[in-house]
Enzyme design. Structure first.
Site, PDB file in Angstrom:
ATOM      1  N   MET A 200      24.635   8.710   2.437  1.00 14.74           N
ATOM      2  CA  MET A 200      24.486  10.060   3.342  1.00 14.74           C
ATOM      3  C   MET A 200      24.673   9.857   4.605  1.00 14.74           C
ATOM      4  SD  MET A 200      23.819  13.167   2.802  1.00 14.74           S
ATOM      5  CE  MET A 200      23.027  14.107   1.417  1.00 14.74           C
TER       6      MET A 200
ATOM      7  N   PHE B 115     -11.576  -8.082  13.675  1.00 15.23           N
ATOM      8  CA  PHE B 115     -10.291  -8.482  12.608  1.00 15.23           C
ATOM      9  C   PHE B 115      -9.965  -7.098  11.412  1.00 15.23           C
ATOM     10  CE2 PHE B 115      -8.943 -10.616   8.694  1.00 15.23           C
ATOM     11  CZ  PHE B 115      -7.495 -11.023   9.060  1.00 15.23           C
ATOM     12  N   GLN B 116      -8.855  -7.037  11.577  1.00 18.13           N
ATOM     13  CA  GLN B 116      -8.206  -5.791  10.890  1.00 18.13           C
ATOM     14  C   GLN B 116      -8.899  -4.629  10.982  1.00 18.13           C
ATOM     15  OE1 GLN B 116      -8.186  -7.421   6.651  1.00 18.13           O
ATOM     16  NE2 GLN B 116      -6.023  -8.249   7.078  1.00 18.13           N
TER      17      GLN B 116
ATOM     18  N   LYS C 110     -17.576  -1.148   5.829  1.00 18.85           N
ATOM     19  CA  LYS C 110     -18.060  -2.257   4.898  1.00 18.85           C
ATOM     20  C   LYS C 110     -19.513  -2.072   4.765  1.00 18.85           C
ATOM     21  CE  LYS C 110     -16.877  -6.886   3.471  1.00 18.85           C
ATOM     22  NZ  LYS C 110     -16.244  -8.068   3.689  1.00 18.85           N
TER      23      LYS C 110
ATOM     24  N   GLU D 238       0.943  -1.336   0.176  1.00 21.24           N
ATOM     25  CA  GLU D 238       0.028   0.013  -0.116  1.00 21.24           C
ATOM     26  C   GLU D 238       1.075   1.316  -0.095  1.00 21.24           C
ATOM     27  OE1 GLU D 238      -0.415  -2.739   1.832  1.00 21.24           O
ATOM     28  OE2 GLU D 238      -2.510  -3.086   1.636  1.00 21.24           O
TER      29      GLU D 238
END
Lengths: 569, 88
Positions: free
Chosen positions: A478, A125-126, A175, A63
């Site tokens: 760097m 969940f999630q 949802k 993502e």
């Protein structure tokens, strides 16, 4: 809103559809043709609505990559980028890219699926509190708690992302809201009010310019974001005031512009920093006195009066109190300010030109090994006019800023404010989607490249002809440079000599490539990369002794630059 | 240390108080006193007393940028008056 799309939206007014279908319809109504994302449980209805819809979807493999592609798309095109992610880990993976978009003022709309409203707050969940998480990494965010709010919220999200000082907006959609039915109506849009300048402010600014003997323009990313590049170039042409740019401001002024000295700040050109330190009037255009620009703030342009122009009133006086502050649209302020103004700074212009000549970059390196600044300067000369360069973060990023040159700010994508390694590859993907006719090159380092290397799959899937120039010193360069200079050469965890074989890795994604090691191979290597039809990886091994110069050490004033101290190879 | 009293009028959204508090903390202002009240017109009033070494404009400019903030006023920035209000 673009014509035609508005018509399509109106045509279907009053139809009853799922929330998920309304999301796709609202995107289409805003001219969105491509979204970047990754599906998962809580966003499945939206992916179902996407299936077979005219909105194209580019599947990333993480993502963060999807959201960076949306950032690259937005920065290369000026349009709002859109990304999708599911709840929980999908949403948390967006955070870095959204923070990047926040610090660099990039218009992005992120749409996340959320668990159903009935189970929000039960540690389902999630489930994670995405709205809470979004507070510090977005310009604004919404959770849609009822289907009736869905379409108006999406319209508001696009409006907020692109108006004023642009930024990322997140819309979290449970949802059950995605599957609930609604009657699609185009909402009435409140027109956002932008700050406006007054004639008194303009008069005060003009008076300061007329009194000045040694004025400088300090140009930031705000010029490109405001589509005020032409107005800025006209202002420079009319007034003849010399100029410098920030990392995000590069491309706003072309390198052949008289009095333009390139980038200022920590790794700015010596001439740019010295000129700003000497000026008696600093005209700040769409910039924000970032610490990487100012060095020691108290002694930055110490003897200068300041005129600060920006769309964001909160930037005016945040770090440096200006004599004149004007919040407003640069497209209006700049022409109004230069009206009836003539050129009156001949002595200063001559001095600036002298400084420019005296402190030019040098590319005549002895030795067999590849000198990255010279190679990047050569690449800039070879690129066609319609090109985009997306960098990663580190030494190569500063070499790109110093030694390449750009026609427009949207041709140079660099993670400036957040400095996010892993930005380059997905940003280049987004840029190629936004501007398919442009030559798109990502310049990366061996550290940064591995941070979103999974996006090579996205290139493979769409056969995107993105060119990858991978500059490899087998170091986290760097950080190594700072360890060498400021931490007594204690090289803690910056050795990357166990890097993979990058060309072999690219070939696993069906991306051809080549390794080059010698200066004599640069010309043919760049040509092969640019002339290849599809994607290509040019892996360039460089000497790890090369550092980025000059350097304003932390806490020092910009005139106290450290000069090159690399051993010649 | 400077004390400032702020009066905010904001949209009634579940997360609006979090937004204001986050900005105050992140921009370097300690909240010494706080009260909020839901109004009948879908707005919410928030009264805050904040302390900081920093100029109040650094906070109010950022609060004003929040999309859900309708307005933000500085009622006073007098140290002794702030103390009285704190005690009262």
């Amino acid at each position: 809103m673009e014509q035609g799309q508005e018509g399509a939206a109106q045509m279907e007014q009053g139809q009853t559809i799922r929330g998920a279908d309304a999301v796709i319809k609202a995107l289409a109504a805003h001219g969105v043709t491509t979204v970047f994302g990754y599906p998962g449980g809580a966003i499945m209805p939206i992916y179902d609505a996407l299936y077979g819809s005219p909105v194209e979807h580019l599947l990333s493999r993480h993502e963060q990559g999807a959201a960076f592609a949306a950032v690259g798309y937005a920065r290369a095109s000026g349009k709002t980028g859109v990304c999708f992610a599911t709840s929980g880990p999908g949403a948390t993976n967006l955070v870095t890219s959204l923070a990047d978009a926040l610090l660099d003022s990039v218009p992005v709309v992120a749409i996340t699926g959320q668990v159903s409203t009935a189970v929000i707050g039960t540690d389902a969940f999630q489930e994670i509190d995405v709205l809470g998480m979004s507070l510090s990494c977005t310009k604004h965010s919404f959770m849609v708690s009822h289907v009736d709010e869905l379409v108006p919220t999406l319209y508001k999200a696009f409006e907020v992302a692109a108006s004023g000082r642009p930024g990322p907006v997140l819309v979290d959609i449970p949802k059950d809201v995605q599957i609930a039915m609604l009657e699609y109506k185009t909402p009435l849009q409140a027109i956002s009010t932008e700050p406006e300048h007054t004639s008194e402010q303009l008069n005060d600014a003009r008076a300061l310019i007329e009194q000045a003997k040694q004025p400088m323009l300090y140009v930031g990313g705000g010029v490109g974001m405001a589509s005020a590049v032409e107005q800025l170039r006209d202002f420079i042409k009319v007034t003849g005031i010399p100029s410098v740019a920030t990392l995000k401001g590069l491309g706003s002024i072309t390198i052949d512009t008289p009095g333009y000295l390139g980038m200022l700040g920590m790794h700015g050109s010596k001439a740019a920093n010295l000129a700003v330190q000497e000026c008696d009037l600093l005209i700040v255009v769409g910039a924000r006195f970032d610490d990487r620009v100012t060095g020691r703030l108290a002694s930055f342009a110490e003897n200068a009066k300041v005129i600060h122009l920006d769309i964001d009133a909160a930037e005016l006086g945040k770090l440096r109190l200006p004599e004149v502050a004007i919040a407003g649209d640069l497209r209006q302020i700049l022409p109004a300010l230069s009206q009836n103004m003539g050129q009156q700074f001949a002595a200063w212009q001559a001095k600036i030109e002298h400084m420019k000549q005296e402190h030019q970059w040098r590319y005549d390196r002895p030795g067999e090994l590849i000198y990255a600044p010279a190679m990047l300067n050569r690449l800039a000369q070879k690129l066609p006019k319609n090109s985009v360069v997306a960098c990663d973060v580190g030494q190569h990023q500063m070499w790109v800023a110093q030694h390449m040159f750009f026609n427009r700010p949207e041709d140079h994508l660099s993670s400036a404010g957040l400095g996010t390694m892993g930005f380059g590859l997905p940003a280049a993907i987004g840029a190629k989607v936004a501007r398919p006719d442009a030559t798109v090159v990502t310049v990366s380092g061996d550290g940064s490249f591995m941070m979103n290397v999974q996006e090579l799959t996205t290139i493979k899937r769409k056969r995107l002809p993105v060119k990858i120039l991978l500059i490899d010193n087998q170091k986290l360069g760097m950080v190594k440079q700072w360890q060498q200079l400021f931490f007594e050469e204690r090289y803690s965890e910056t050795d990357l000599s166990d890097n993979p074989d990058f060309v072999k890795m690219a070939s696993a994604f069906e991306i051809p490539g080549r390794n080059i090691f010698k200066a004599s191979e640069v010309e043919a290597g760049l040509d092969e990369m640019l002339n290849s039809e599809g994607p290509f990886l040019l892996h360039v091994s460089i000497d790890d002794a090369h550092n980025v110069w000059p350097l304003v050490p932390p806490g020092a004033s910009n005139q106290d630059m450290m000069e090159e101290m690399d051993k010649q190879t | 240390m400077n004390n400032y009293s702020l009066a905010l009028n904001v949209q009634q959204r579940p997360e609006v108080l979090e937004r204001v508090l986050r900005v105050a903390r992140h921009r370097g202002f300690k909240i010494a006193n706080l009260s909020m009240q839901l109004n009948s017109n879908n707005s919410t009033s928030i009264d805050m007393l904040v302390e900081s070494e920093r100029e109040i404009g650094l906070l109010t400019n950022q609060i004003n940028k929040l999309i859900d903030v309708i307005d933000c006023r500085v009622l006073f920035s007098d140290p002794s008056a702030a103390l009285v209000k704190q005690k009262g």
